[in-house]
Each structure stands twice: as C-alpha cells, then as structure tokens.
Design an enzyme around this catalytic site. Structure first.
Site, PDB file in Angstrom:
ATOM      1  N   TRP A 261      46.371  46.843  34.751  1.00 16.37           N
ATOM      2  CA  TRP A 261      45.198  46.394  35.513  1.00 16.37           C
ATOM      3  C   TRP A 261      44.388  45.391  34.719  1.00 16.37           C
ATOM      4  O   TRP A 261      43.880  44.408  35.268  1.00 16.37           O
ATOM      5  CB  TRP A 261      44.370  47.589  35.992  1.00 16.37           C
ATOM      6  CG  TRP A 261      45.180  48.429  36.936  1.00 16.37           C
ATOM      7  CD1 TRP A 261      45.675  49.666  36.721  1.00 16.37           C
ATOM      8  CD2 TRP A 261      45.651  48.024  38.236  1.00 16.37           C
ATOM      9  NE1 TRP A 261      46.417  50.079  37.809  1.00 16.37           N
ATOM     10  CE2 TRP A 261      46.417  49.090  38.744  1.00 16.37           C
ATOM     11  CE3 TRP A 261      45.508  46.879  39.013  1.00 16.37           C
ATOM     12  CZ2 TRP A 261      47.033  49.050  39.994  1.00 16.37           C
ATOM     13  CZ3 TRP A 261      46.118  46.830  40.263  1.00 16.37           C
ATOM     14  CH2 TRP A 261      46.866  47.908  40.737  1.00 16.37           C
TER      15      TRP A 261
ATOM     16  N   ASP B  57      35.991  47.917  34.398  1.00 15.56           N
ATOM     17  CA  ASP B  57      36.719  48.416  35.563  1.00 15.56           C
ATOM     18  C   ASP B  57      36.850  49.932  35.380  1.00 15.56           C
ATOM     19  O   ASP B  57      37.586  50.397  34.527  1.00 15.56           O
ATOM     20  CB  ASP B  57      38.107  47.749  35.614  1.00 15.56           C
ATOM     21  CG  ASP B  57      38.992  48.299  36.719  1.00 15.56           C
ATOM     22  OD1 ASP B  57      38.555  49.196  37.469  1.00 15.56           O
ATOM     23  OD2 ASP B  57      40.148  47.827  36.834  1.00 15.56           O
TER      24      ASP B  57
ATOM     25  N   LYS C 186      39.745  56.877  44.377  1.00 14.56           N
ATOM     26  CA  LYS C 186      40.196  57.920  43.447  1.00 14.56           C
ATOM     27  C   LYS C 186      39.135  59.010  43.336  1.00 14.56           C
ATOM     28  O   LYS C 186      39.360  60.131  43.765  1.00 14.56           O
ATOM     29  CB  LYS C 186      40.542  57.315  42.087  1.00 14.56           C
ATOM     30  CG  LYS C 186      41.752  56.349  42.201  1.00 14.56           C
ATOM     31  CD  LYS C 186      41.790  55.436  41.047  1.00 14.56           C
ATOM     32  CE  LYS C 186      42.636  54.195  41.157  1.00 14.56           C
ATOM     33  NZ  LYS C 186      43.796  54.162  41.989  1.00 14.56           N
TER      34      LYS C 186
HETATM   35  N1  PMP Z   1      41.974  48.901  38.346  1.00 14.22           N
HETATM   36  C1  PMP Z   1      42.461  50.143  38.130  1.00 14.22           C
HETATM   37  C2  PMP Z   1      42.155  50.826  36.826  1.00 14.22           C
HETATM   38  C3  PMP Z   1      43.246  50.771  39.106  1.00 14.22           C
HETATM   39  O1  PMP Z   1      43.740  51.992  38.891  1.00 14.22           O
HETATM   40  C4  PMP Z   1      43.507  50.100  40.319  1.00 14.22           C
HETATM   41  C5  PMP Z   1      44.294  50.727  41.445  1.00 14.22           C
HETATM   42  N2  PMP Z   1      45.174  51.701  41.140  1.00 14.22           N
HETATM   43  C6  PMP Z   1      42.999  48.815  40.496  1.00 14.22           C
HETATM   44  C7  PMP Z   1      42.209  48.259  39.503  1.00 14.22           C
HETATM   45  C8  PMP Z   1      43.253  48.044  41.746  1.00 14.22           C
HETATM   46  O2  PMP Z   1      42.409  48.536  42.717  1.00 14.22           O
HETATM   47  P1  PMP Z   1      42.417  48.083  44.237  1.00 14.22           P
HETATM   48  O3  PMP Z   1      43.714  48.524  44.808  1.00 14.22           O
HETATM   49  O4  PMP Z   1      41.211  48.808  44.790  1.00 14.22           O
HETATM   50  O5  PMP Z   1      42.252  46.613  44.293  1.00 14.22           O
END
Ligand code: PMP
Length: 359
Positions: free
Chosen positions: A102, A173, A197
C-alpha cells in the site's frame, strides 16, 4: 441463521449489534416511514445521523479542535492522489516510508505529477516482514510531508513507535488499524482510512486533517479535490454516501459501548496474543515470517511448509466455519484479520482448530 467466524481482510466482519440495528431500522427509520437510504442527505433526519457519526469519530479517536474530520469517497486509494495534490508545492518533494504494497502504491501515485522520494523501505526480495525503525529514516527537512502506513494489511506488520519529523507534517494511512488502539492524533497532520475494516462498510473514507493544512492546501487543483471544499460543508458539498455513514454510526456506537478505543484495544491485544501464542506453540508446522517486534495485532500472517499445505489448511478451516484465511498472493501462507468486530470467541475457535491441526 449460521454466521461464520469471519477473518476477511476487508471488507470484513461487522459487529452483529450494528447489523441488527440496521435490519430493524431498514424499512422505517425512527418512525419517518422510510429507510435512512431513502432520506435526503440535506434533510434533518439524515443530518442527525451524519452529525452523530462525526462526533463519534471525534470522541472515540480523541480528535482535537485543531483538526477537521471529513467523510470522503474514492477509498484510501483516492487519498494516495489527493494528499500530494493538496499538500505539495510544485518545487517540493514528499517523503514516503514504505512498509508494504500500500505504501508502494501511495508513492507511485505521488511520483505521478510531482516529486516524491523513499525515506526508507523494508522491502527484502519483494517481501516486507518488518517495519522501519525511526533511526533508519533518511528525512528531507523540506519535504511537504512524511507519509507512512501504520498497519501493513498484506504482510501483517504494524508500527508501534511513530516517527516524529520535526517540521514536516506526518501523514498516515491507517486503513487497517484505525480505532483499534490509542494514539495522539495531534501528532499527525493528516490521517486517512477506508471504513471497510474497523469502521463499517466500504464507500466512505475518513480523513482527519489539521485545519492549518486545509487552509494552506493548494488552490490550483479542481475545487472538488481541495480538502477545503468538503471541510467547509461538513462533507456535504455533494451527495455523501449516506448508508455507509449511517453504518459507520452504528459500528462506532457499538464501539463506544465496548469501552471505546481503550476497551477494544485490550481485547485486540488478547486476541493477537492468543493466536500468536498457538502459532508459536505449533512451530512444528507453522512459521511466523514477520519479525516479532513488527507483528501486527490486526493481521496475523503464518505459513505451512508448502503452498499446497497452506491451501489444505485454509480448506479445512473453511469447512469448520472459519473463513477468510487465505493469505494475500504477495505474502503467501495464511492470514487472519482480527479487526475490532472479530470476537474473542472467533479467535478462540480458530486457535482450537490450529492446536489440533495435523496438516
Ligand atoms: N491502504 C491500506 C493499508 C489497505 O489495507 C488498503 C485496502 N486493503 C488500502 C490502502 C486501499 O484501500 P481502498 O480499497 O479503500 O482504496
């Protein structure tokens, strides 16, 4: 009705009382003769829900008056783009700590149309089985911000000691560990997290941003992507995701009843200790790839000797009503996500299965 033990990485388990409340209110919200989804986002009935959701985020996270809370769409992924769009000047760079996929995606988006650099990465042959130590960071004192990921959902690592960049705003994040433990919000310039989550269903992203950063944000980008546009209108500049925000309200009222973040943090520690304990006890069959000091309380990753054995273990667990345990393809093995709504009973059931598993 049989509800399984749900260890999905996200979207993931929601607290049963929050779902039951939605079920009760689905057709007739508080005697209004219609469900909340059918109400105008500008009406008084919805507005009360919206305000309650905002104030629950503020009180549960301990968000000071210096920070605004926004409910946006586009997921955490949109924030990968929106953060540098707003906070970085043309001649400025931004720093990124990379602890997993991520973070990689975030820095890739930041490099698209501007300057960004990696302050530290723990990548080792495509894997990230520990988080960076603060003394390893190579920080640019003139960076627009320092970006980090507090919990790496895929590899199962978590940051316990947040960096303290002196003059640079810290952007985090927190998609996969927001509201799971106590921390000092005032140390952060901007925090963002998709709801799916620890806070509710997908469809809404919570952004907590220091007001001075909202004010300083760039004005030469489209109005809709400027944080000030939603900050000025309580996130009602356009039609907000009303049902997702309503569900977030239900989930956070449930969280308040669990003793808030302090209460749930204790349960989260107990859950992780139980599961890591069993996995260590069964070192004859299971390997924990993450360095001990970086082990996530939210996403527990482990492996059997071969991918075939991993798959067989997932299948045997699924047959017992323990679902969502297949590891991410980049990490391999198995992963149990132990977000706030996953009960101690579910973790105990998983532990019982793993204690007896013969492979
Ligand atoms: N950052 C993290 C730490 C994640 O776990 C995720 C999704 N699993 C995301 C970003 C991406 O999030 P989204 O699908 O809401 O764009």
């Amino acid at each position: 009705m049989t509800r399984v033990h749900n260890f999905n990485p996200g979207p993931s388990a929601l607290p049963l009382p929050a779902l039951e409340r939605a079920q009760r209110e689905m057709l007739d919200f508080e005697g209004s003769g219609m469900g909340i989804m059918e109400h105008s986002h500008r009406g008084k009935v919805y507005e009360a829900v919206h305000d309650e959701a905002l104030s629950l985020v503020r009180s549960l996270m301990g968000v000071p008056d210096t920070h605004d809370i926004l409910f946006l769409q586009g997921g955490a992924t949109q924030q990968f783009a929106q953060v540098p769009m707003n906070l970085r000047a043309d001649d400025q760079s931004a720093d990124y700590i990379i602890g997993g996929v991520w973070g990689q995606k975030a820095v890739k988006e930041a490099k698209h149309g501007g300057l960004a650099r990696v302050a530290h990465s723990t990548e080792d042959h495509g894997k990230f089985f520990r988080v960076s130590r603060n003394d390893e960071l190579d920080l640019d004192p003139n960076a627009a911000f320092l970006h980090m990921t507090s919990n790496n959902t895929v590899m199962g690592t978590q940051v316990f000691d947040f960096p303290e960049p002196s003059s640079v705003p810290l952007v985090c994040d927190m998609s996969s560990d927001i509201l799971s433990r106590k921390f000092d919000v005032s140390r952060f310039g901007l925090i963002y997290a998709g709801a799916q989550k620890n806070m509710g269903p997908s469809g809404v992203t919570v952004v907590v941003i220091e007001k001075t950063l909202v004010e300083k944000g760039r004005r030469d980008i489209p109005f809709f992507f400027q944080y000030r546009t939603q900050a000025a209108e309580k996130s009602l500049a356009n039609t907000c995701p009303t049902f997702s925000i309503y569900m977030l309200r239900n989930v956070l009222s449930w969280l308040a009843e669990q003793g808030g973040v302090d209460g749930i943090a204790k349960t989260n520690e107990q859950k992780a200790a139980l599961l890591y304990g069993i996995l260590e006890e069964r070192s004859d069959l299971f390997t924990l790839p993450v360095e001990k000091s970086s082990r996530s309380l939210m996403n527990v990753v482990w492996q059997l000797p071969t991918p075939e054995q991993d798959a067989a273990c997932v299948a045997a667990a699924t047959a017992r009503g323990l679902v969502g345990l297949k590891g991410h393809r980049l990490a391999g093995g198995l992963r149990a996500s132990l977000y706030n709504a996953v009960s101690l009973e579910s973790v105990a059931a998983l532990c019982e299965f793993l204690r007896a598993y013969r492979g």
